[in-house]
Design a protein around this motif. Structure first.
Motif, PDB file in Angstrom:
ATOM      1  N   SER A 106      -3.047  -0.515   5.757  1.00 35.39           N
ATOM      2  CA  SER A 106      -3.238  -1.692   6.594  1.00 35.39           C
ATOM      3  C   SER A 106      -4.473  -2.458   6.147  1.00 35.39           C
ATOM      4  O   SER A 106      -5.286  -1.961   5.369  1.00 35.39           O
ATOM      5  N   TRP A 107      -4.576  -3.695   6.609  1.00 35.71           N
ATOM      6  CA  TRP A 107      -5.733  -4.550   6.359  1.00 35.71           C
ATOM      7  C   TRP A 107      -6.351  -4.878   7.714  1.00 35.71           C
ATOM      8  O   TRP A 107      -5.648  -4.935   8.724  1.00 35.71           O
ATOM      9  N   VAL A 108      -7.673  -5.117   7.709  1.00 37.61           N
ATOM     10  CA  VAL A 108      -8.303  -5.448   8.982  1.00 37.61           C
ATOM     11  C   VAL A 108      -8.682  -6.935   8.997  1.00 37.61           C
ATOM     12  O   VAL A 108      -9.106  -7.495   7.992  1.00 37.61           O
ATOM     13  N   GLY A 157       0.802  -1.214   0.000  1.00 38.69           N
ATOM     14  CA  GLY A 157       0.000   0.000   0.000  1.00 38.69           C
ATOM     15  C   GLY A 157       0.840   1.271   0.000  1.00 38.69           C
ATOM     16  O   GLY A 157       0.340   2.338   0.276  1.00 38.69           O
ATOM     17  N   TYR A 188      -3.607  -5.134  10.440  1.00 39.66           N
ATOM     18  CA  TYR A 188      -2.330  -5.694  10.007  1.00 39.66           C
ATOM     19  C   TYR A 188      -1.658  -4.774   8.993  1.00 39.66           C
ATOM     20  O   TYR A 188      -2.315  -4.259   8.097  1.00 39.66           O
ATOM     21  N   PHE A 189      -0.349  -4.644   9.104  1.00 37.35           N
ATOM     22  CA  PHE A 189       0.417  -3.829   8.158  1.00 37.35           C
ATOM     23  C   PHE A 189       1.282  -4.729   7.281  1.00 37.35           C
ATOM     24  O   PHE A 189       2.278  -5.267   7.759  1.00 37.35           O
ATOM     25  N   PRO A 190       0.883  -4.874   6.013  1.00 35.36           N
ATOM     26  CA  PRO A 190       1.675  -5.740   5.132  1.00 35.36           C
ATOM     27  C   PRO A 190       3.128  -5.284   5.012  1.00 35.36           C
ATOM     28  O   PRO A 190       4.019  -6.104   4.824  1.00 35.36           O
ATOM     29  N   GLY A 219      -5.112   2.595   2.785  1.00 33.44           N
ATOM     30  CA  GLY A 219      -4.634   1.357   2.173  1.00 33.44           C
ATOM     31  C   GLY A 219      -3.316   0.879   2.753  1.00 33.44           C
ATOM     32  O   GLY A 219      -2.646   0.036   2.176  1.00 33.44           O
ATOM     33  N   LEU A 272      -6.175   2.470   7.599  1.00 31.80           N
ATOM     34  CA  LEU A 272      -6.921   1.499   6.805  1.00 31.80           C
ATOM     35  C   LEU A 272      -7.449   2.176   5.536  1.00 31.80           C
ATOM     36  O   LEU A 272      -7.375   1.632   4.438  1.00 31.80           O
TER      37      LEU A 272
END
Lengths: 177, 250
Positions: free
Chosen positions: B225-227, B114, B237-239, B223, B220
């Motif tokens: 992080s993902w939840v 992201g 979560y941070f890819p 873009g 989030l």
């Protein structure tokens, strides 16, 4: 479901991959990663049809190592996305049963037709069984293709006047031109 | 002695003042001249030095850093000088090239992270991308920082965020990272962890729930992080940090 050797992408170990993402951009990345993964998995495992109620238990949608699974409704929405590109088709109204085309029907048609012309089988009558399960086609990518799928592929070729399906009681086959 | 109070006294005083100023200026001018000369000499030496050790500077990261420091002290920026002597040296080019490669890596990994990448990951990807032939040109984190900082001129689309412990992350999408976002990245990076929930963020940074939730939701929305909703609490979560933790594939 037999174990399938898959090169799991990094996302497969990434827990939120199994939760549909709220952010549109992230979600589109997620969905496209799932589409690729589903097709690759089915291709490796030679899966032509699936039932979501059963498939949701497969390792594909179920990573026991991180205790995450993809919800059936999400699976269905991703399959619907695949359908847009001709990579899947729903078989019932409840959208539980699906054909998966890791090659689109058009691609299959040209793969099969090239095999036929390369083997000089034009003007010969072949049974469906010979094509999908015959000893001669064992090494072909379409070996093991279910008859129902094969017929869909052959119908496309028939539309192009490249073959004619013979569907009588005593003979289920096709003649290629 | 009685101070003069008449007109003559005032004029005399003024004259003295003027003389002092003149002398002062003279001295100052002399000094400046001296210093300019010295600097000029130093510059010449520096240029000599740079020409002599050009290859060394290009190849050796530590050497390069010290050279940069030396240049900085006398106000020469070999990075920004595309003309004249320094361009012959090609040091600026080195960093331009590096900067372009940084952008390339950031773009290439954007789908995954992201637009947020740790300097360590950036470095290993970059070295991989540069390939065998350039292996002898080691790239230090210092080089990357210098090059990445140059990219700031493109506006808010590119920034380097310090996340503590000498760790940095490069942010390559438009949109500012606030102090709170930085604090979250810093916390996670220090703990070598790629995820956090609102609750745990609150307890670790003594934030109010609203603040933690807002910061996490904003990231989030960018873009970054993902939840994950398959736990008791929503976990973010941070890819970009996920790779560090597990250093998987690709």
């Amino acid at each position: 479901m037999a174990d399938v050797e898959v090169n799991w992408p990094w996302q497969y170990s990434f827990p939120p991959f199994f939760t549909l993402q709220p952010h549109p951009e992230t979600r589109s990345k997620q969905v496209s990663a799932w589409k690729t993964l589903i097709l690759e998995y089915c291709k490796k495992a030679k899966i032509y049809t699936l039932d979501v109620r059963e498939a949701s238990q497969w390792p594909l949608f179920n990573n026991a190592a991180i205790n995450r699974k993809l919800d059936s409704s999400v699976i269905i929405s991703i399959l619907s996305e695949l359908a847009k590109n001709g990579n899947a088709a729903a078989l019932d109204k409840g959208r539980n049963r699906w054909d998966i085309y890791w090659h689109t029907l058009e691609e299959w048609a040209s793969i099969i037709y090239s095999y036929i012309s390369d083997s000089g089988l034009q003007n010969t009558v072949l049974t469906f069984y010979e094509i999908s399960n015959g000893a001669d086609t064992e090494s072909q990518e379409f070996a093991g293709m279910p008859i129902e799928v094969l017929i869909k592929v052959l119908r496309l070729l028939e539309n192009d006047q490249k073959c004619e399906l013979i569907l009588s009681n005593d003979m289920q086959g096709v003649k290629f031109f | 002695m009685r101070r003069g109070v008449g007109l003559g006294a005032i004029q005399k005083h003024k004259l003295e003042q003027a003389k002092y100023t003149n002398i002062g200026n003279e001295i100052q001018e002399n000094q400046i001249e001296q210093m300019t000369k010295q600097l000029e000499v130093f510059r010449v030496h520096l240029e000599d030095f740079a020409t002599k050790h050009k290859n060394e500077i290009k190849k050796n990261g530590e050497f390069r850093r010290q050279f940069q420091d030396m240049c900085a002290t006398i106000g020469v920026d070999p990075l920004s000088s595309g003309k004249g002597f320094w361009s012959v040296l090609g040091i600026g080019d080195y960093y331009y090239e590096l900067a372009i490669q940084i952008v390339e890596v950031c773009l290439a990994t954007n789908t995954k992270n992201g637009g947020l990448i740790s300097l360590d990951e950036l470095r290993s990807k970059l070295i991989k991308a540069r390939g065998q032939s350039r292996l002898h040109q080691e790239i230090s984190k210092d080089d990357l920082l210098r090059a990445a900082q140059k990219l700031k001129i493109f506006g808010s689309g590119f920034s380097v965020v310090s996340v503590g412990n000498g760790q940095y992350m490069v942010h390559s999408v438009p949109g500012e990272l606030s102090m709170d976002h930085g604090a979250i990245l810093q916390l996670l990076s220090t703990k070598n962890q790629s995820f956090i929930s609102v609750k745990s963020l609150c307890s670790q940074l003594s934030w109010k729930e609203d603040r933690a939730k807002q910061a996490l939701e904003q990231m989030l929305d960018q873009g970054l992080s993902w939840v994950d909703l398959q736990d008791d609490d929503a976990v973010y979560y941070f890819p970009s940090l996920f790779t560090i933790a597990s250093s998987t594939d690709e």
